[in-house]
Structures are given as C-alpha cells and as structure tokens.
Design an enzyme around this catalytic site. Structure first.
Site, PDB file in Angstrom:
ATOM      1  N   GLU A  95       0.836  -1.202   0.000  1.00 54.80           N
ATOM      2  CA  GLU A  95       0.000   0.000   0.000  1.00 54.80           C
ATOM      3  C   GLU A  95       0.875   1.259   0.000  1.00 54.80           C
ATOM      4  OE1 GLU A  95      -3.686   1.674   2.790  1.00 54.80           O
ATOM      5  OE2 GLU A  95      -2.310   0.145   3.554  1.00 54.80           O
TER       6      GLU A  95
ATOM      7  N   LYS B 279      -9.212   2.665  -2.403  1.00 54.98           N
ATOM      8  CA  LYS B 279      -9.475   1.919  -1.173  1.00 54.98           C
ATOM      9  C   LYS B 279     -10.905   2.206  -0.708  1.00 54.98           C
ATOM     10  CE  LYS B 279      -7.235   1.058   3.321  1.00 54.98           C
ATOM     11  NZ  LYS B 279      -6.031   1.394   4.120  1.00 54.98           N
TER      12      LYS B 279
ATOM     13  N   TYR C 187      -9.200   4.728  13.430  1.00 55.34           N
ATOM     14  CA  TYR C 187      -9.311   4.345  14.825  1.00 55.34           C
ATOM     15  C   TYR C 187      -7.914   3.947  15.316  1.00 55.34           C
ATOM     16  CZ  TYR C 187      -9.394  -0.221  12.511  1.00 55.34           C
ATOM     17  OH  TYR C 187      -9.102  -1.298  11.713  1.00 55.34           O
TER      18      TYR C 187
ATOM     19  N   CYS D 296      -5.542  -3.176   1.967  1.00 61.26           N
ATOM     20  CA  CYS D 296      -5.368  -3.255   3.415  1.00 61.26           C
ATOM     21  C   CYS D 296      -6.675  -3.370   4.206  1.00 61.26           C
ATOM     22  CB  CYS D 296      -4.533  -2.080   3.895  1.00 61.26           C
ATOM     23  SG  CYS D 296      -3.732  -2.392   5.505  1.00 61.26           S
TER      24      CYS D 296
ATOM     25  N   SER E 214      -0.175  -2.070   7.004  1.00 66.38           N
ATOM     26  CA  SER E 214      -0.356  -2.966   8.137  1.00 66.38           C
ATOM     27  C   SER E 214       0.855  -2.999   9.056  1.00 66.38           C
ATOM     28  CB  SER E 214      -0.686  -4.389   7.658  1.00 66.38           C
ATOM     29  OG  SER E 214      -1.084  -5.201   8.745  1.00 66.38           O
TER      30      SER E 214
ATOM     31  N   SER F 122      -5.920 -61.427   6.970  1.00 70.99           N
ATOM     32  CA  SER F 122      -4.970 -62.057   6.046  1.00 70.99           C
ATOM     33  C   SER F 122      -3.520 -61.851   6.431  1.00 70.99           C
ATOM     34  CB  SER F 122      -5.185 -61.490   4.635  1.00 70.99           C
ATOM     35  OG  SER F 122      -4.797 -60.123   4.597  1.00 70.99           O
ATOM     36  N   GLY F 123      -3.256 -60.885   7.307  1.00 65.81           N
ATOM     37  CA  GLY F 123      -1.883 -60.494   7.567  1.00 65.81           C
ATOM     38  C   GLY F 123      -1.423 -59.381   6.647  1.00 65.81           C
TER      39      GLY F 123
ATOM     40  N   ASN G 193     -10.653 -66.022  -8.206  1.00 66.02           N
ATOM     41  CA  ASN G 193     -11.918 -65.589  -7.622  1.00 66.02           C
ATOM     42  C   ASN G 193     -12.668 -66.699  -6.909  1.00 66.02           C
ATOM     43  OD1 ASN G 193     -11.550 -62.938  -8.257  1.00 66.02           O
ATOM     44  ND2 ASN G 193     -12.873 -62.937 -10.058  1.00 66.02           N
TER      45      ASN G 193
ATOM     46  N   ASN H  10     -23.884 -65.201  10.093  1.00 66.25           N
ATOM     47  CA  ASN H  10     -25.226 -65.741  10.370  1.00 66.25           C
ATOM     48  C   ASN H  10     -25.188 -66.669  11.582  1.00 66.25           C
ATOM     49  OD1 ASN H  10     -25.931 -66.142   6.833  1.00 66.25           O
ATOM     50  ND2 ASN H  10     -26.267 -64.377   8.134  1.00 66.25           N
TER      51      ASN H  10
END
Length: 684
Positions: free
Chosen positions: A56, A125, A131, A182, A209, A373-374, A461, A476
């Site tokens: 700025e 701006k 303040y 800013c 800032s 399974s490990g 499979n 079950n």
C-alpha cells in the site's frame, strides 16, 4: 523427450506465477521508491512472474502523514507511475503499485494496475481506518458508489477508475484478478468477495499494516479464510523496512494462499528488497467453483449483471519450461508435515472407529466377523474394530477373526495374522479354504482340477469368493455382521472380487481410506499404542510385507504375486485418484503434476517415517503408462463395482467413491475422451 515441449511449461496447465513484492521503502521519496519497484519488476520478469503486487502507498511510503497533502509530492508520484508502468513492457508482466492519486478535488489511496507499458486501471481503497493508530480519513476519501463506472486522469491520460474493475487476460483462460487495499480485508464484507463472485480468480491486497505482537498470525488467518471462502488465490504484500518508525513498526509480511492453503510466505523483518513467488492454479480454482454450486448461487443472488467492468489485457504467453513454484505433496492423502500427519491419522482413525460404533449401536450388535490375512487392509480394519469395542465396553473376544489360507497363502502372512489376533486378544480361528476351492474348481470343470497349472481369474476368484462366503455364513451362525476391509484405492482400480468377494460386507470402515494413508495409520496406531503395546512389533512386520492378494502360487524363481506390478504403484494411483476425482483435472495436467512430484526423488519433502526404499522416482514415460491403465480401470471397467458398495464413512478430502457420496457415474462409460486427451497432450 524434448524439454522444450509445451507440456513442461506451468502456464500451459493453467498456472499463473504471482509474486508479492517487499521493497525497501524510501520515506516520501517517489523517485527512489520507483527505482526499487523497477528493480523488482526486472527481477520478477527474469523469474517468469506474470502478476506482481506491491504494498500500500508503495510509491511514497505509508507512514508519511500530512506529507500526503503536499502538491510537489503528488505531482512526482504521477511522473513515477509512468516510469514504473513503462518497466512492465520489457518485463512482460502485470504490476500493481500503491499510490496516492487525485481525482478532481479528492485524494484516494489507490492501487494502480500497469501492464504492457501502460496504466490499465486504478482502484481506490473502500474502507479507510480511522481508529487507534490510524487517521486515513484525514487525507483520503473512501471509494463509494459515485466512483462506479468512473475514470481518472494521470498525467495527460484518462484511465478506468473504481472498485468495480476486474482484469482478465484475453490470451490466458482463467487469469483474472481483482484488487483490494489493506483495511478492505478486515471489513465484515471485504470488497474482494464481490470481485471473486464477479469472476476474479486471484485477489491482490496492497497493505501497509504495521506490526504488533500476534498480528502476523491474524493476517495469515484472514488470507487463508478469504481464499477459502471466496474460492480464489489471495496475494498479500505489506510494507517493510524503511517505513517511518516514528510511532509504528513494520514487518513486510508477504504471503500467497490458494483456497485456504499457504503456497508461500516471505521473510519478515528483512532489510532487503525481495519477492515472494508461487504458481497459483487458476484452472483448479475455476473447476472448484464449477463443482461448488453455492458459489454460482451466491453470485446470482449478490451481483447485478453489470456491476463490474471487465478490463482485458494481454498476459505473457507460456514461456520456457520450468519447475512449479508451489508445494506439491507426492502423497495427496499423506501430508509431509509431521504434525499435520499426526492430526490426520488421529482424525481418520477416529472417523473409522465412530462409524463402526454407530453401526453397532444401530443394530444392537455385539459381535463382528472379520477376515484377517496379515495384509494392510484387514489389519487396519481389525485395529479399528478393537478400538470401537474398547470404547463401547465390549470384550474383544466378541471380535471373531478368521484367517482363511488358500493355495498361495505364505507362512509369513499367516503367522503375522495369528500373531496379531493373539496380541490383540480377539477370538482367532483358521479355516483352510483349499478343500472347498478344489471341490468348486472340480464342479465347474476348471483345468486346475485336472492337475494343470492354470492360475487364471477364475482360479483367483474361487478363493476370494469362498472367503467372503464363509465370513457371511459365519456371521449368520454367530449373530454377527461382516466387517469389510477393502480400501478406497482398490475401489478406484476395481481391484476387488465383485459380489460374493472382498467387494462386499455388512459395513466397511476402509472404503474411504486410500492405501497410502492406511500404511501410515497402522504405523501411527503402533507408535501411539492406541490398542496396546503388544501389537506394535507385529504391525511393523506387516508394514514391511509385500502387498499381494496371495491367490496365485509363487513362480519358479520364488517371486510372489505382486498387486502393484499388476495395477501400478499405489503411490501413483492415489495421486491420479485425488486429482481426477477431487478436482476433475485433465489427464495431461495430472501427468504434469505427477512428473513434478515424482520426477526427482531428491526434490521436495517426504512424509515422516516413510521407509527409505519407498523414496523413489518415476520418469514421465512410466507415469503416462500407469496413468493410461488407471484411466481405463477407473472410467471404463470398474464403475459397476462402485455402484453397489456397502455402507462406510467418508474419511479423506479426496472424496468417497460410494454412489451415495462424492462420485456418481454410469457403469457402461468409455475412457476414450480421457485417453485421447492424454495421448494428444503428453509427450512420449
């Protein structure tokens, strides 16, 4: 391959190189300040920067108080703006400087946008702090509605002026930016929010800032928050050394954030002029806005059709090949930072545990059945189950764990499975599935039943299906439910036996966790003794085991079936998965990012505790080859499995592949469009 190919240029993949400048300030000396600007513009141009922002009031210094109202100073500022603007032409970049600028009888605190050797627009701006230590309303007028669609004269030329300006590169899609100054950033509704809604993918903040204790953290928080909420990149540049310290001090903080993540931070309290540089991904920002409908809905609600003026400029064309300047994790699901990795493991593990606890409460369940399974996945699911049972104050003996050896089960994995079950105090049993598998192979007339060494998909499979069949019937029999073990990476690749196979369970705690993260979760559980210290040595032994489905016997050399030799390295597959599903990136860009992340093992950070043997690199040809296989498996051959998934919690930001979660897709699609894009844009 030729490194001059456009593929190796960041800009060709939607990146814009941005920089926050921190010049040494010369108090109330526009000539010296312009010299600093020009030197940094030259340096930025040499580094391929596309967009450069200064602090700025950078041409005068911020803390000069009533000197801002001196005519000689303001006249000199206008002359130096022209000098700085001229420097942008040779450097071939956009520069945004801070300056006090007059419009009629008002003085504004402005950002001056310069490109192609001239002024492109001026942004005043909006919010002037008045303040505590700030008195800006003593000197400046705030931007207001009267400034919309306005213009301003600098020197003898009229330029666009107002807070309604958006700058867009005609020749670089997605390269668009807005500016705020800013205090605008601290307002409840920052002007940059509306700029982002109007299409700006990069927001620049020119800041002074002054610094006090804790303020740097506040700025970083605001930058991260705004870049996340506005789905944009946020480039912040604050004043540093040389500002007047009559009453205040300055640290020159500079940072670049993208959608909540910090890409770069500059050195604070430096006494030298310097740049903070990063490549921001404007293409990714656009894709994120596209998939987040709330962003477009908010833009329609908050903006009128003609509220912003788009100003077009020509940016630098994609230049020479260069490495990305931005953090890029090799493992998107596994952060490099040890503290963040620890936090991620804590959260991921407890998400899995809570998911299982809730399902058990909902079903009044007191027992589960799990196959052990490990290997990595079943180990992680078993650890989650133990922690869930501990928190529910159920005995671990109610975890019915079965190891189900088949034709290729090794003594190492079986012994690890038994050692783990024993150390964790669960009920462990073993069922040899070979007799049932032999009977099934015989019943269906498979060549293996006649003594022929045929180890095809049916052979595999039959075993995988029998294991799951046993688990469901055991559930079950014991009044339990089956806990699944398959992970997110396997679902992406379709590396699961459909239906009555490892694809199915009553509840799957691993379905939202990538394989690369599971390895770190197991290590985290071991190191933290989350389920007890006795299991730690076994967990580390499991981590050292080759990833294998163990469905095909070892070959004559003793080499076992390797998952990664078939489907590709999980490190790459998880990388592909993250960027394709989370952001929808083109295959060529995914390949580019993978090459940047994995092309040189000596470059960049690695996650904590990763074994040295896993710190490897991949050339572009290897990446392209595995990416091609991933695209076919993900888009063309595996979706039907993901369309029928058991319940399980979403865990990682990369998403869930459940049809009830982040990913919905047809099961009969083709991968052609992705393969064509890969072949057209990635060199061999």
């Amino acid at each position: 391959m030729a490194r001059q190919h456009p593929f190796f240029t960041p800009a060709a993949h939607g990146f814009v190189r941005v920089a926050a400048a921190t010049p040494v300030v010369h108090t109330a000396d526009p000539v010296a300040n312009a010299d600093e600007h020009i030197a940094l513009i030259v340096e930025a141009g040499e580094q391929g920067v596309d967009l450069l922002v200064f602090p700025e009031l950078s041409l005068t210094g911020y803390a000069i108080d009533d000197l801002l109202l001196q005519d000689a100073l303001l006249v000199e500022v206008e002359a130096q703006i022209d000098r700085v603007a001229s420097a942008t032409k040779k450097a071939n970049l956009v520069a945004v400087s801070g300056a006090p600028v007059r419009q009629g009888d008002r003085l504004y605190n402005c950002a001056v946008v310069m490109a192609n050797g001239q002024i492109w627009g001026v942004i005043p701006k909006t919010y002037l702090p008045n303040y505590r230590e700030y008195y800006e309303k003593r000197w400046f007028s705030p931007a207001g509605p009267q400034d919309a669609d306005s213009s301003i004269i600098i020197g003898d030329t009229r330029h666009a002026f107002g807070t309604d300006l958006i700058f867009q590169a005609e020749n670089r899609p997605g390269f668009s930016f807005g500016v705020e100054i800013c205090e605008d950033f601290w307002a409840p509704l920052p002007p940059s929010t509306r700029s982002a809604l109007a299409g700006a993918r990069i927001i620049l903040n020119l800041s002074a800032s002054n610094v006090v204790i804790g303020k740097a953290d506040e700025r970083a928080m605001l930058c991260a928050s705004q870049s996340s909420r506005a789905v944009c990149a946020y480039v912040f540049a604050a004043s540093g050394w040389g500002e007047s310290t009559t009453d205040l001090a300055w640290d020159g903080q500079a940072s670049i954030h993208e959608m909540g993540t910090c890409l770069a931070s500059g050195e604070r309290f430096s006494m030298d002029s310097h740049l903070t540089i990063a490549d921001v991904d404007v293409e990714r920002i656009g894709l994120e806005r596209l998939r987040t409908g709330t962003f477009a809905d908010c833009a329609r609600r908050e903006l009128s059709a003609d509220e912003f003026q788009p100003l077009a400029f020509f940016a630098a064309e994609p230049g020479s090949p260069a490495d990305l300047i931005r953090p890029l994790d090799r493992f998107p699901f596994v952060p490099d930072d040890p503290a963040r990795l620890d936090q991620d493991c804590y959260e991921a593990f407890n998400i899995q545990v809570q998911g299982l606890m809730r399902r058990m409460k909902a079903t009044n369940g007191e027992r589960i059945v799990i196959g052990v399974s490990g290997g990595l996945d079943s180990t992680q699911a078993l650890l989650v189950a133990c922690r869930a049972f501990d928190r529910l104050e159920l005995p671990r003996k109610n975890i019915l764990a079965f190891t189900l050896p088949g034709f290729a089960t090794s003594e190492g994995t079986k012994s690890n499975a038994w050692a783990l079950m024993t150390a964790l105090g669960v009920t462990g049993e073993e069922i040899d599935i070979r007799p049932a598998a032999e009977q099934m192979l015989k019943d269906i007339g498979h060549p293996y039943s006649e003594g022929k060494p045929v180890h095809d998909i049916t052979f595999e499979n039959v075993q995988a299906g029998l294991r799951t069949d046993y688990l469901f019937r055991l559930a079950n029999h014991h009044g339990a439910f089956v806990l699944g073990t398959g992970d997110l990476s396997e679902l992406a690749l379709g590396w699961a036996t459909y239906g009555v196979g490892d694809h199915m369970s009553h509840y799957n705690v691993n379905g939202g966790v990538a394989k690369t993260l599971i390895q770190h979760l197991i290590r985290w559980v071991a190191d933290k003794a989350v389920v007890g210290a006795d299991a730690a040595p076994i967990l580390h032994a499991i981590l050292d085991t080759e990833i294998s489905p163990e469905l095909v016997p070892a070959d004559e050399s003793g080499a076992i079936q390797s998952t990664q030799a078939t489907v590709g390295p999980y490190a790459l597959n998880d990388f592909f998965l993250f960027y394709i599903t989370r952001f929808g990136l083109k295959p060529s860009k995914v390949a580019y990012l993978a090459h940047q992340a994995w092309g040189d093992r000596t470059h960049g950070a690695w996650p904590a505790n990763l074994p040295e043997a896993e710190k490897i690199e991949y050339d572009l040809a290897t990446i392209k080859s595995w990416l091609r296989k991933f695209l076919i498996r993900f888009f063309q051959t595996s979706q039907f499995k993901r369309s029928a998934l058991p319940n399980g919690p979403k865990v990682v930001t990369g998403g869930s592949l459940s049809p009830r979660g982040d990913w919905r897709a047809p099961s009969d699609a083709t991968a052609r469009v992705w393969l064509d894009e890969l072949d057209a844009n990635v060199p061999d």
